[in-house]
Design a protein around this motif. Sequence first.
Motif, PDB file in Angstrom:
ATOM      1  N   ASP A   1      -5.195   2.053  -2.875  1.00  0.00           N
ATOM      2  CA  ASP A   1      -6.351   1.458  -2.214  1.00  0.00           C
ATOM      3  C   ASP A   1      -7.652   1.605  -2.991  1.00  0.00           C
ATOM      4  O   ASP A   1      -8.721   1.241  -2.479  1.00  0.00           O
ATOM      5  CB  ASP A   1      -6.500   1.962  -0.780  1.00  0.00           C
ATOM      6  CG  ASP A   1      -6.540   3.479  -0.657  1.00  0.00           C
ATOM      7  OD1 ASP A   1      -6.979   4.139  -1.605  1.00  0.00           O
ATOM      8  OD2 ASP A   1      -6.122   3.993   0.408  1.00  0.00           O
ATOM      9  N   CYS A   2      -7.588   2.075  -4.240  1.00  0.00           N
ATOM     10  CA  CYS A   2      -8.757   1.958  -5.120  1.00  0.00           C
ATOM     11  C   CYS A   2      -8.805   0.568  -5.751  1.00  0.00           C
ATOM     12  O   CYS A   2      -9.705   0.269  -6.549  1.00  0.00           O
ATOM     13  CB  CYS A   2      -8.767   3.039  -6.198  1.00  0.00           C
ATOM     14  SG  CYS A   2      -7.600   2.785  -7.572  1.00  0.00           S
TER      15      CYS A   2
ATOM     16  N   LYS B   1     -10.125   3.875   3.529  1.00  0.00           N
ATOM     17  CA  LYS B   1     -11.122   4.244   2.521  1.00  0.00           C
ATOM     18  C   LYS B   1     -12.410   3.454   2.704  1.00  0.00           C
ATOM     19  O   LYS B   1     -12.416   2.344   3.242  1.00  0.00           O
ATOM     20  CB  LYS B   1     -10.580   4.006   1.108  1.00  0.00           C
ATOM     21  CG  LYS B   1      -9.296   4.743   0.795  1.00  0.00           C
ATOM     22  CD  LYS B   1      -9.385   6.234   1.018  1.00  0.00           C
ATOM     23  CE  LYS B   1      -8.126   6.952   0.555  1.00  0.00           C
ATOM     24  NZ  LYS B   1      -6.910   6.484   1.243  1.00  0.00           N
ATOM     25  N   VAL B   2     -13.498   4.055   2.256  1.00  0.00           N
ATOM     26  CA  VAL B   2     -14.813   3.430   2.351  1.00  0.00           C
ATOM     27  C   VAL B   2     -15.520   3.518   1.010  1.00  0.00           C
ATOM     28  O   VAL B   2     -15.108   4.265   0.108  1.00  0.00           O
ATOM     29  CB  VAL B   2     -15.685   4.109   3.425  1.00  0.00           C
ATOM     30  CG1 VAL B   2     -15.085   3.938   4.806  1.00  0.00           C
ATOM     31  CG2 VAL B   2     -15.892   5.584   3.098  1.00  0.00           C
TER      32      VAL B   2
ATOM     33  N   TRP C   1      -2.676  -3.950 -12.990  1.00  0.00           N
ATOM     34  CA  TRP C   1      -3.885  -3.208 -13.342  1.00  0.00           C
ATOM     35  C   TRP C   1      -3.805  -1.758 -12.859  1.00  0.00           C
ATOM     36  O   TRP C   1      -4.121  -0.820 -13.595  1.00  0.00           O
ATOM     37  CB  TRP C   1      -5.101  -3.886 -12.715  1.00  0.00           C
ATOM     38  CG  TRP C   1      -5.627  -5.054 -13.493  1.00  0.00           C
ATOM     39  CD1 TRP C   1      -5.484  -6.374 -13.191  1.00  0.00           C
ATOM     40  CD2 TRP C   1      -6.382  -5.001 -14.700  1.00  0.00           C
ATOM     41  NE1 TRP C   1      -6.096  -7.150 -14.143  1.00  0.00           N
ATOM     42  CE2 TRP C   1      -6.662  -6.333 -15.083  1.00  0.00           C
ATOM     43  CE3 TRP C   1      -6.854  -3.966 -15.503  1.00  0.00           C
ATOM     44  CZ2 TRP C   1      -7.398  -6.649 -16.222  1.00  0.00           C
ATOM     45  CZ3 TRP C   1      -7.585  -4.274 -16.644  1.00  0.00           C
ATOM     46  CH2 TRP C   1      -7.846  -5.600 -17.000  1.00  0.00           C
ATOM     47  N   LEU C   2      -3.395  -1.566 -11.621  1.00  0.00           N
ATOM     48  CA  LEU C   2      -3.366  -0.224 -11.045  1.00  0.00           C
ATOM     49  C   LEU C   2      -2.405   0.697 -11.779  1.00  0.00           C
ATOM     50  O   LEU C   2      -2.637   1.916 -11.854  1.00  0.00           O
ATOM     51  CB  LEU C   2      -2.973  -0.297  -9.568  1.00  0.00           C
ATOM     52  CG  LEU C   2      -4.005  -0.939  -8.634  1.00  0.00           C
ATOM     53  CD1 LEU C   2      -3.392  -1.227  -7.276  1.00  0.00           C
ATOM     54  CD2 LEU C   2      -5.240  -0.048  -8.486  1.00  0.00           C
ATOM     55  N   ALA C   3      -1.338   0.126 -12.345  1.00  0.00           N
ATOM     56  CA  ALA C   3      -0.341   0.949 -13.030  1.00  0.00           C
ATOM     57  C   ALA C   3      -0.852   1.541 -14.336  1.00  0.00           C
ATOM     58  O   ALA C   3      -0.244   2.485 -14.858  1.00  0.00           O
ATOM     59  CB  ALA C   3       0.917   0.111 -13.303  1.00  0.00           C
ATOM     60  N   LEU C   4      -1.960   1.040 -14.863  1.00  0.00           N
ATOM     61  CA  LEU C   4      -2.452   1.500 -16.160  1.00  0.00           C
ATOM     62  C   LEU C   4      -2.844   2.978 -16.116  1.00  0.00           C
ATOM     63  O   LEU C   4      -3.248   3.489 -15.071  1.00  0.00           O
ATOM     64  CB  LEU C   4      -3.657   0.657 -16.591  1.00  0.00           C
ATOM     65  CG  LEU C   4      -3.373  -0.828 -16.861  1.00  0.00           C
ATOM     66  CD1 LEU C   4      -4.666  -1.565 -17.183  1.00  0.00           C
ATOM     67  CD2 LEU C   4      -2.375  -0.984 -18.002  1.00  0.00           C
ATOM     68  N   PRO C   5      -2.752   3.673 -17.258  1.00  0.00           N
ATOM     69  CA  PRO C   5      -3.044   5.111 -17.291  1.00  0.00           C
ATOM     70  C   PRO C   5      -4.437   5.487 -16.813  1.00  0.00           C
ATOM     71  O   PRO C   5      -4.627   6.575 -16.269  1.00  0.00           O
ATOM     72  CB  PRO C   5      -2.855   5.469 -18.773  1.00  0.00           C
ATOM     73  CG  PRO C   5      -1.882   4.453 -19.282  1.00  0.00           C
ATOM     74  CD  PRO C   5      -2.208   3.182 -18.544  1.00  0.00           C
TER      75      PRO C   5
ATOM     76  N   TYR D   1      -6.045   4.277 -14.365  1.00  0.00           N
ATOM     77  CA  TYR D   1      -6.215   4.079 -12.929  1.00  0.00           C
ATOM     78  C   TYR D   1      -5.222   4.928 -12.139  1.00  0.00           C
ATOM     79  O   TYR D   1      -5.375   6.131 -12.033  1.00  0.00           O
ATOM     80  CB  TYR D   1      -6.148   2.591 -12.599  1.00  0.00           C
ATOM     81  CG  TYR D   1      -7.225   1.804 -13.322  1.00  0.00           C
ATOM     82  CD1 TYR D   1      -8.565   2.211 -13.293  1.00  0.00           C
ATOM     83  CD2 TYR D   1      -6.924   0.658 -14.058  1.00  0.00           C
ATOM     84  CE1 TYR D   1      -9.558   1.515 -13.961  1.00  0.00           C
ATOM     85  CE2 TYR D   1      -7.914  -0.064 -14.730  1.00  0.00           C
ATOM     86  CZ  TYR D   1      -9.234   0.378 -14.675  1.00  0.00           C
ATOM     87  OH  TYR D   1     -10.213  -0.310 -15.337  1.00  0.00           O
ATOM     88  N   VAL D   2      -4.180   4.340 -11.592  1.00  0.00           N
ATOM     89  CA  VAL D   2      -3.245   5.116 -10.776  1.00  0.00           C
ATOM     90  C   VAL D   2      -2.182   5.793 -11.629  1.00  0.00           C
ATOM     91  O   VAL D   2      -1.689   6.863 -11.309  1.00  0.00           O
ATOM     92  CB  VAL D   2      -2.597   4.207  -9.709  1.00  0.00           C
ATOM     93  CG1 VAL D   2      -1.566   4.971  -8.893  1.00  0.00           C
ATOM     94  CG2 VAL D   2      -3.672   3.638  -8.786  1.00  0.00           C
TER      95      VAL D   2
END
Length: 387
Positions: free
Chosen positions: A35-36, A223-224, A265-269, A271-272
């Motif tokens: 959720d980022c 999340k906020v 995108w999220l899978a990249l080092p 980030y997530v």
Amino acid sequence: MPLPPTPTAHPGHVVAGSDAPEKRRLRVGFIALTDCAPLVIAVARGYDRKYGLEIVLERQPSWAAVRDKLLSGELDAAHALYGLGYGVQLGVGGPQHDMAMLMSLNQGGQAITLARALAPRVRSGAQLARLVRASAERYTFAHTFPTGSHAMLLYYWLAVHGIDPLRDIRSVVIPPPQMAEHLRRGEVDGYCVGEPWNALAQSQGKGYTIALTSEVWRDHPEKVLACTRDFADRHPHAARALIMALLEACRYLDVPANREEAASWLALPDYVDAPRDVIAARLLPGRDPHAGVPGIRFFADGEANYPYLSDGMWLLTQYRRWGMLRAAPDYAGVARAVNRLDLYREAAAQLGIAAPAGPSRSSMLIDGKVWDGSAPAAYADSFAIHA
């Protein structure tokens, strides 16, 4: 993955003259969670630059680190637990500091996972309750922050099934990316956390999802976009521009095909840093493990982003329920002080996104209780299991 070209500017936005951001380069913290995604997409697609900002994303190791860096000024804003800001505002989630919630980033997208060893005996909350009552030792469950939504939703789910979270189990705090590893090592028996750390444990054969938090409260706040009240008061144009950039990202994420890109995108080092397929398993529509239960929502025509006062007040009722507050707070007063409806409405209006007529919404939770923010003190006192 190369950055795509900056999108064409929306004709209604203004980033020059008196409306220009007071501070253009913003350091924004986040935790490695699915959720980022709005922050990652805002940068990847150039929505920050569209509104005169440069968002510098800084991954943090824990929610406590997010809190501390917001308060010290090392971060201007952050992807944060809804309850992190409320806890700090009240001085029960760290040193008291006036906070601001600029918008909601998502609803849902969290789950409760149990260790695989429990699977033969536990396929429901009722079966877990029987196991807990029959055990001579207390089982250990983890959440991510004392005043966070993971703790409150986990406690609510346990209590609905007759398990007292303060007396019948042991609870511990673990940063989200470390959850699956603690489960693998046998240090916890279960946990409540955001994705992809539930899906990862399941994919590794170390755990299994027993419930989505959306089963506890459909479309619950999660999340906020948080900052200190001082930052919002001193930089209202920057705060408004940041909301606009993230609203664009949330709207982008509502298109199913765009979530395929987001998973990559999220899978990249940076980030997530988790397998793409594991992230996609619960990010893409129709992939959630419990049929008929809504998955993560990022936009829903702005419904998922409005900082409802009643959402924050619900957290306060749970703090009171579980003894974190000695006396009933000014529920509505605290929510009005924290949730910046003014900045959100201004940003949404610039983008043509409708805001609800009122600051509260009505929801029915898993136990049949209806929460609408109208009688918070009575609601907090209505639970059979409490501190």
